[in-house]
Design an enzyme around this catalytic site. Structure first.
Site, PDB file in Angstrom:
ATOM      1  N   CYS A  73       0.804  -1.231   0.000  1.00 14.42           N
ATOM      2  CA  CYS A  73       0.000   0.000   0.000  1.00 14.42           C
ATOM      3  C   CYS A  73       0.828   1.268   0.000  1.00 14.42           C
ATOM      4  CB  CYS A  73      -0.881   0.045   1.242  1.00 14.42           C
ATOM      5  SG  CYS A  73      -1.894  -1.400   1.485  1.00 14.42           S
ATOM      6  N   HIS A 129      -2.497   6.693   4.478  1.00 14.38           N
ATOM      7  CA  HIS A 129      -1.421   5.704   4.646  1.00 14.38           C
ATOM      8  C   HIS A 129      -0.053   6.192   4.189  1.00 14.38           C
ATOM      9  CE1 HIS A 129      -0.599   1.082   4.874  1.00 14.38           C
ATOM     10  NE2 HIS A 129      -0.092   1.773   5.869  1.00 14.38           N
TER      11      HIS A 129
END
Ligand SMILES: *[C@@H]1O[C@H](CO)[C@@H](O)[C@H](O)[C@H]1NC(C)=O
Ligand SMILES: *[C@@H]1O[C@H](CO)[C@@H](O)[C@H](O)[C@H]1NC(C)=O
Ligand SMILES: *[C@@H]1O[C@H](CO)[C@@H](O)[C@H](O)[C@H]1NC(C)=O
Ligand SMILES: *[C@@H]1O[C@H](CO)[C@@H](O)[C@H](O)[C@H]1NC(C)=O
Ligand SMILES: *[C@@H]1O[C@H](CO)[C@@H](O)[C@H](O)[C@H]1NC(C)=O
Ligand SMILES: *[C@@H]1O[C@H](CO)[C@@H](O)[C@H](O)[C@H]1NC(C)=O
Ligand SMILES: *[C@@H]1O[C@H](CO)[C@@H](O)[C@H](O)[C@H]1NC(C)=O
Ligand SMILES: *[C@@H]1O[C@H](CO)[C@@H](O)[C@H](O)[C@H]1NC(C)=O
Length: 558
Positions: A73, A129
């Site tokens: 990610c 993130h």
């Protein structure tokens, strides 16, 4: 008479050249990112999971066949937003864990900042993130006009809690910019994010171009890294009863919900007459974690490896893109494209001057997609992770790939995941594609119907089931370098390094070149001060916390 005609023609030419010079309004750019969705998890490749809207984007636009992302990610999102390989932003390692103070370098401008310079309004809905220890590392300080969503790597599908250091200590993580948003608890994340995206499109002043990035929670495992949240579990179990693994049935419904969301977004763009000047991209940030921590039962079949490995299962992405501005549409693009390419690609499509972006790894793929011309990219640095000593590079226009080292001792380097080809699986439903909101909205605009024949041909063109030779699977250990011929062996079954030492030598030298410019990863220790128990059980920017709501007398409750 002749002179008159000449004058007439000359004025016509002048007029038309004037028309050409009038700048078309910049296109709206809508990017929908799935999380941890595998190669074999969209309808284009499997009959198990219906994704008629994602598929319709591809049939009406372009299906990307050789599209590469990073293996996790944080690095994938870093590459997408910076236009650079993650080794330049120190994001080449494991994803940021909640409570780490790592973040993107402050001096590296991101896609929304560049697009703002071209007049865009910029919004992100969903996951960030990329660091949230400081306010300055969060989205609205990094070029986004708004962020509604969560700062960490995942959160609960209904309660929006994210755990601290894999313990029972949890912090609430749903924010609207810096406001904590408790009002949505109990509502399903995909729908909540979709509503917000629809509101943004509804409220957008269409005299300006829109950049909307939707980074879904779907289909990542949710709360405590195991939840596979769906609105109706019983119904999901029934709908997908032909899937063997009960968890994959839930996964299928998570993906189906994401797909419905895309239909709603496309319809809203159409209602607001924005579709005619939009670029809509869907892709998954990395391959599925079929097994291991955070497993979601996604599948990268028939490819080798999973998320966090440099094998194709970790990095060969799924992507479809539609825009009426693409000159060639309704085809499979087999050119080498990397997640870092979207920044220059969008910037060029928006009429920006690529020189503004400075030296970056990404290249402009707009002509590649629009005209199906050869990719300007002949190689992709898959990654260098100097901490676990893994490297990989793809060269020669996508033919050869070198892999060195192994993540977690090679535990995840094998073949995993459902092929989706059990005889119980219902056949692919072209009618669902034709009837999807995405297809209906696009057809209204383009008036170019997609055909059943085209659907068949497209799916056949991206089918890789031939590459997996189950009767011949030599054990593979790439702690010594492995070389693969991806064109003839996309499943990476056979290490050809012994027959091709000089090719391997050349690829190792390329990796060494990149090693020279690598920015080492920062410390990934979890900071005890991040503990959400100090902040009213809420995640906050703990190293910059003047504004945070503190637990009475700021005691540590643990
Ligand atoms: C949209 O923006 C234009 C130009 O900035 C402005 O003139 C117009 O009033 C705005 N429309 C709305 C509905 O705010
Ligand atoms: C699988 O590999 C074996 C050994 O190389 C070979 O004999 C066989 O023909 C292959 N099968 C297929 C379907 O490619
Ligand atoms: C791979 O080989 C190395 C030595 O070259 C060894 O240390 C390691 O255990 C092997 N890994 C596996 C999974 O066999
Ligand atoms: C890193 O990998 C290279 C190539 O596989 C190997 O030669 C080297 O010994 C490894 N270094 C460490 C510290 O594991
Ligand atoms: C980030 O965390 C690491 C490890 O705890 C620490 O050494 C470093 O000083 C921290 N950096 C900042 C800027 O807070
Ligand atoms: C996180 O958990 C590990 C293992 O349980 C522990 O050693 C470490 O101290 C914890 N870190 C923090 C910041 O709580
Ligand atoms: C602290 O959290 C609770 C929910 O757990 C919430 O009701 C309350 O408003 C929060 N306090 C502040 C000051 O935001
Ligand atoms: C402050 O923390 C202590 C625990 O160290 C607790 O006993 C006390 O009730 C707290 N005071 C307030 C006002 O919350």
């Amino acid at each position: 008479m002749k002179i008159l005609l000449l004058i007439f023609l000359t004025s016509l030419i002048q007029n038309s050249s004037q028309v050409c010079r009038v700048r078309r309004p910049r296109p709206h750019i809508i990017v929908i990112m799935g999380d941890d969705m595998g190669h074999n998890d969209i309808g284009l490749r499997t009959n198990q999971i219906p994704t008629p809207n994602i598929d319709a984007l591809g049939y009406n636009g372009v299906v990307l066949d050789r599209y590469y992302v990073q293996n996790a990610c944080t690095p994938s999102r870093a590459a997408f937003l910076t236009g650079n390989y993650p080794i330049r932003s120190a994001m080449q390692g494991l994803p940021i864990v909640a409570g780490e103070n790592r973040s993107l370098p402050l001096n590296m401008p991101l896609m929304p900042q560049h697009l703002k310079n071209l007049g865009y309004r910029t919004h992100i809905v969903g996951k960030w993130h990329l660091g949230s220890a400081y306010r300055s590392s969060t989205p609205t300080e990094k070029g986004f006009d708004s962020h509604f969503g969560y700062w960490n790597g995942f959160t609960g599908y209904y309660d929006y809690f994210t755990d601290f250091n894999s313990t029972a200590i949890e912090g609430f993580d749903l924010h609207d910019r810096f406001e904590t948003e408790r009002g949505y608890q109990g509502q399903y994340a995909t729908r909540v994010f979709t509503e917000r995206a629809l509101d943004i499109i509804e409220g957008h002043n269409t005299t300006r171009p829109l950049f909307l990035l939707m980074t879904h929670l779907a289909a990542h495992a949710g709360r405590d890294g195991t939840e596979l949240g769906v609105p109706n579990e019983v119904e999901a179990q029934r709908t997908y009863s032909y899937i063997q693994d009960p968890r994959r049935r839930l996964y299928a419904e998570i993906v189906a919900e994401l797909d419905r969301s895309i239909g709603q977004v496309v319809r809203k763009l159409s209602e607001r007459q924005m579709l005619e000047n939009s670029i809509i991209l869907f892709f998954s940030d990395n391959g599925a974690p079929t097994v291991g921590p955070y497993t979601n039962s996604g599948s990268n079949w028939p490819l080798r490896g999973i998320k966090l490995t440099n094998f194709e299962g970790g990095i060969r992405g799924t992507a479809t893109i539609f825009s009426p501005l693409l000159k060639k549409r309704g085809y499979v693009n087999k050119e080498l494209i990397h997640v870092s390419d979207w920044l220059p690609t969008f910037y060029a499509a928006a009429g920006g001057n690529l020189a503004d972006l400075g030296p970056i790894d990404g290249v402009n793929q707009w002509p590649t997609l629009s005209l199906d011309t050869p990719s300007p990219r002949s190689e992709i640095l898959v990654n260098i992770n100097e901490q676990d000593n893994t490297t990989s590079i793809i060269t020669d226009n996508g033919r050869f790939k070198l892999v060195t080292g192994a993540f977690e001792g090679g535990t995840y380097d094998g073949y995993f995941g459902d092929s989706g080809r059990s005889p119980d699986t219902p056949p692919y439903d072209p009618f669902a594609v034709l009837q999807s909101e995405t297809n209906i909205a696009i057809q209204e605009l383009t008036q170019t119907p997609i055909t059943r024949q085209q659907i068949r041909v497209t799916r056949a063109q991206i089918d890789l089931s031939w590459c997996r030779n189950d009767s011949f699977r030599p054990p593979l250990n790439c702690s010594q370098p492995c070389l693969f011929d991806l064109e003839n062996d996309p499943c990476e079954t056979t290490n050809i390094i012994e027959e091709n030492p000089e090719i391997a030598e050349r690829l190792l030298r390329r990796i060494a070149d990149f090693f020279e410019v690598l920015v080492p990863q920062g410390d990934s220790t979890i900071d005890p001060n991040a503990n959400p128990q100090r902040y009213n059980n809420t995640w906050c920017t703990w190293l910059d916390d003047d504004w945070c709501v503190k637990t009475p007398n700021n005691t540590r409750l643990f």
